[in-house]
Motif scaffolding. Sequence first.
Motif, PDB file in Angstrom:
ATOM      1  N   GLY A   1       7.171   4.718   5.221  1.00 29.77           N
ATOM      2  CA  GLY A   1       7.607   4.303   4.045  1.00 29.77           C
ATOM      3  C   GLY A   1       7.710   5.482   3.563  1.00 29.77           C
ATOM      4  O   GLY A   1       9.480   5.671   2.364  1.00 29.77           O
ATOM      5  N   ALA A   2       6.963   6.475   2.525  1.00 30.82           N
ATOM      6  CA  ALA A   2       7.291   7.542   2.058  1.00 30.82           C
ATOM      7  C   ALA A   2       8.492   8.357   2.071  1.00 30.82           C
ATOM      8  O   ALA A   2       9.618   8.602   1.856  1.00 30.82           O
ATOM      9  CB  ALA A   2       6.301   8.672   1.920  1.00 30.82           C
ATOM     10  N   TRP A   3       8.538   8.480   3.512  1.00 31.59           N
ATOM     11  CA  TRP A   3      10.096   9.550   3.982  1.00 31.59           C
ATOM     12  C   TRP A   3      10.914   8.356   4.464  1.00 31.59           C
ATOM     13  O   TRP A   3      12.353   8.692   3.851  1.00 31.59           O
ATOM     14  CB  TRP A   3       9.821   9.835   5.605  1.00 31.59           C
ATOM     15  CG  TRP A   3      10.867  10.166   6.259  1.00 31.59           C
ATOM     16  CD1 TRP A   3      11.183  11.939   6.099  1.00 31.59           C
ATOM     17  CD2 TRP A   3      11.400  10.011   7.356  1.00 31.59           C
ATOM     18  NE1 TRP A   3      12.385  12.283   7.112  1.00 31.59           N
ATOM     19  CE2 TRP A   3      12.163  10.482   7.251  1.00 31.59           C
ATOM     20  CE3 TRP A   3      11.862   7.944   7.840  1.00 31.59           C
ATOM     21  CZ2 TRP A   3      13.626  10.196   8.606  1.00 31.59           C
ATOM     22  CZ3 TRP A   3      12.351   8.341   8.908  1.00 31.59           C
ATOM     23  CH2 TRP A   3      13.243   9.683   9.155  1.00 31.59           C
TER      24      TRP A   3
ATOM     25  N   ILE B   1      18.224   9.552  -4.132  1.00 36.33           N
ATOM     26  CA  ILE B   1      17.922  11.387  -4.454  1.00 36.33           C
ATOM     27  C   ILE B   1      17.125  10.714  -5.676  1.00 36.33           C
ATOM     28  O   ILE B   1      17.554  12.179  -6.489  1.00 36.33           O
ATOM     29  CB  ILE B   1      19.396  11.608  -5.027  1.00 36.33           C
ATOM     30  CG1 ILE B   1      20.367   9.942  -5.632  1.00 36.33           C
ATOM     31  CG2 ILE B   1      20.439  11.160  -3.203  1.00 36.33           C
ATOM     32  CD1 ILE B   1      21.928  11.651  -6.381  1.00 36.33           C
ATOM     33  N   SER B   2      16.677  10.122  -6.616  1.00 40.73           N
ATOM     34  CA  SER B   2      16.291  10.017  -7.594  1.00 40.73           C
ATOM     35  C   SER B   2      14.605  10.193  -6.829  1.00 40.73           C
ATOM     36  O   SER B   2      14.259   9.312  -6.025  1.00 40.73           O
ATOM     37  CB  SER B   2      16.065   8.261  -7.892  1.00 40.73           C
ATOM     38  OG  SER B   2      15.171   8.344  -9.633  1.00 40.73           O
ATOM     39  N   PRO B   3      13.708  11.293  -7.723  1.00 42.49           N
ATOM     40  CA  PRO B   3      12.071  11.731  -7.363  1.00 42.49           C
ATOM     41  C   PRO B   3      11.738  10.348  -7.746  1.00 42.49           C
ATOM     42  O   PRO B   3      10.094  10.637  -7.513  1.00 42.49           O
ATOM     43  CB  PRO B   3      12.237  13.019  -8.473  1.00 42.49           C
ATOM     44  CG  PRO B   3      13.343  12.785  -9.344  1.00 42.49           C
ATOM     45  CD  PRO B   3      14.686  12.281  -8.690  1.00 42.49           C
ATOM     46  N   LEU B   4      11.664   9.399  -8.725  1.00 47.69           N
ATOM     47  CA  LEU B   4      11.121   9.004  -9.604  1.00 47.69           C
ATOM     48  C   LEU B   4      11.098   7.233  -8.258  1.00 47.69           C
ATOM     49  O   LEU B   4       9.292   7.181  -8.447  1.00 47.69           O
ATOM     50  CB  LEU B   4      12.092   7.997 -10.505  1.00 47.69           C
ATOM     51  CG  LEU B   4      11.386   6.328 -10.835  1.00 47.69           C
ATOM     52  CD1 LEU B   4       9.757   7.153 -12.063  1.00 47.69           C
ATOM     53  CD2 LEU B   4      11.934   5.814 -11.853  1.00 47.69           C
TER      54      LEU B   4
ATOM     55  N   TYR C   1       6.343   4.786  -4.907  1.00 44.66           N
ATOM     56  CA  TYR C   1       5.713   4.029  -3.679  1.00 44.66           C
ATOM     57  C   TYR C   1       4.696   3.898  -3.409  1.00 44.66           C
ATOM     58  O   TYR C   1       4.614   2.022  -3.091  1.00 44.66           O
ATOM     59  CB  TYR C   1       6.077   4.644  -2.150  1.00 44.66           C
ATOM     60  CG  TYR C   1       5.652   3.939  -0.999  1.00 44.66           C
ATOM     61  CD1 TYR C   1       6.941   2.914  -0.438  1.00 44.66           C
ATOM     62  CD2 TYR C   1       5.170   4.527  -0.322  1.00 44.66           C
ATOM     63  CE1 TYR C   1       6.608   2.638   0.273  1.00 44.66           C
ATOM     64  CE2 TYR C   1       4.576   3.996   0.953  1.00 44.66           C
ATOM     65  CZ  TYR C   1       5.892   2.687   1.421  1.00 44.66           C
ATOM     66  OH  TYR C   1       5.508   2.228   2.563  1.00 44.66           O
ATOM     67  N   ASN C   2       3.151   4.112  -3.400  1.00 41.41           N
ATOM     68  CA  ASN C   2       2.354   4.561  -3.347  1.00 41.41           C
ATOM     69  C   ASN C   2       1.434   3.774  -4.175  1.00 41.41           C
ATOM     70  O   ASN C   2       0.719   2.362  -4.184  1.00 41.41           O
ATOM     71  CB  ASN C   2       1.144   5.473  -3.168  1.00 41.41           C
ATOM     72  CG  ASN C   2       1.014   5.881  -2.285  1.00 41.41           C
ATOM     73  OD1 ASN C   2       2.120   4.823  -1.237  1.00 41.41           O
ATOM     74  ND2 ASN C   2       0.997   6.895  -2.277  1.00 41.41           N
ATOM     75  N   PRO C   3       1.472   3.297  -5.882  1.00 39.37           N
ATOM     76  CA  PRO C   3       1.310   2.617  -6.752  1.00 39.37           C
ATOM     77  C   PRO C   3       1.771   0.975  -6.481  1.00 39.37           C
ATOM     78  O   PRO C   3       0.884   0.017  -6.523  1.00 39.37           O
ATOM     79  CB  PRO C   3       1.778   2.939  -8.295  1.00 39.37           C
ATOM     80  CG  PRO C   3       2.408   4.411  -7.948  1.00 39.37           C
ATOM     81  CD  PRO C   3       2.390   4.854  -6.345  1.00 39.37           C
TER      82      PRO C   3
ATOM     83  N   LEU D   1      -0.797  -2.320  -5.932  1.00 42.09           N
ATOM     84  CA  LEU D   1      -0.483  -3.628  -7.095  1.00 42.09           C
ATOM     85  C   LEU D   1      -0.997  -4.682  -6.873  1.00 42.09           C
ATOM     86  O   LEU D   1      -2.266  -5.169  -7.327  1.00 42.09           O
ATOM     87  CB  LEU D   1       1.154  -4.006  -7.575  1.00 42.09           C
ATOM     88  CG  LEU D   1       1.245  -2.872  -8.293  1.00 42.09           C
ATOM     89  CD1 LEU D   1       2.536  -2.631  -9.226  1.00 42.09           C
ATOM     90  CD2 LEU D   1       0.240  -2.598  -9.598  1.00 42.09           C
ATOM     91  N   PRO D   2      -0.604  -5.053  -5.743  1.00 46.24           N
ATOM     92  CA  PRO D   2      -0.970  -6.694  -4.948  1.00 46.24           C
ATOM     93  C   PRO D   2      -2.971  -6.539  -4.782  1.00 46.24           C
ATOM     94  O   PRO D   2      -3.686  -7.811  -5.560  1.00 46.24           O
ATOM     95  CB  PRO D   2      -0.937  -7.212  -3.559  1.00 46.24           C
ATOM     96  CG  PRO D   2       0.436  -6.111  -3.695  1.00 46.24           C
ATOM     97  CD  PRO D   2       0.372  -4.611  -3.825  1.00 46.24           C
TER      98      PRO D   2
END
Length: 69
Positions: free
Chosen positions: A35-37, A44-47, A52-54, A58-59
């Motif tokens: 998922g992160a990959w 291209i945004s580092p945001l 992804y993990n936060p 949340l659920p």
Amino acid sequence: MTTSACSPLHKSLFCDRSIASIVSNIGCWLEDTEGAWLISSITISPLFPQLYNPVLFLPNISRTDIMSG
């Protein structure tokens, strides 16, 4: 009588559950990595990779809020 650390693995139920737990953990690690990959490769945004993990967590926060009160 001495017992080894592997003696619980001689019971079939414990052995089956231990193997299933290991396979499940490997699957979770693969899913997190993939998922992160994927997020980092399509943007291209580092945001977005940092969020992804936060967002996945949340659920869990909302579920505990609902159950506790």
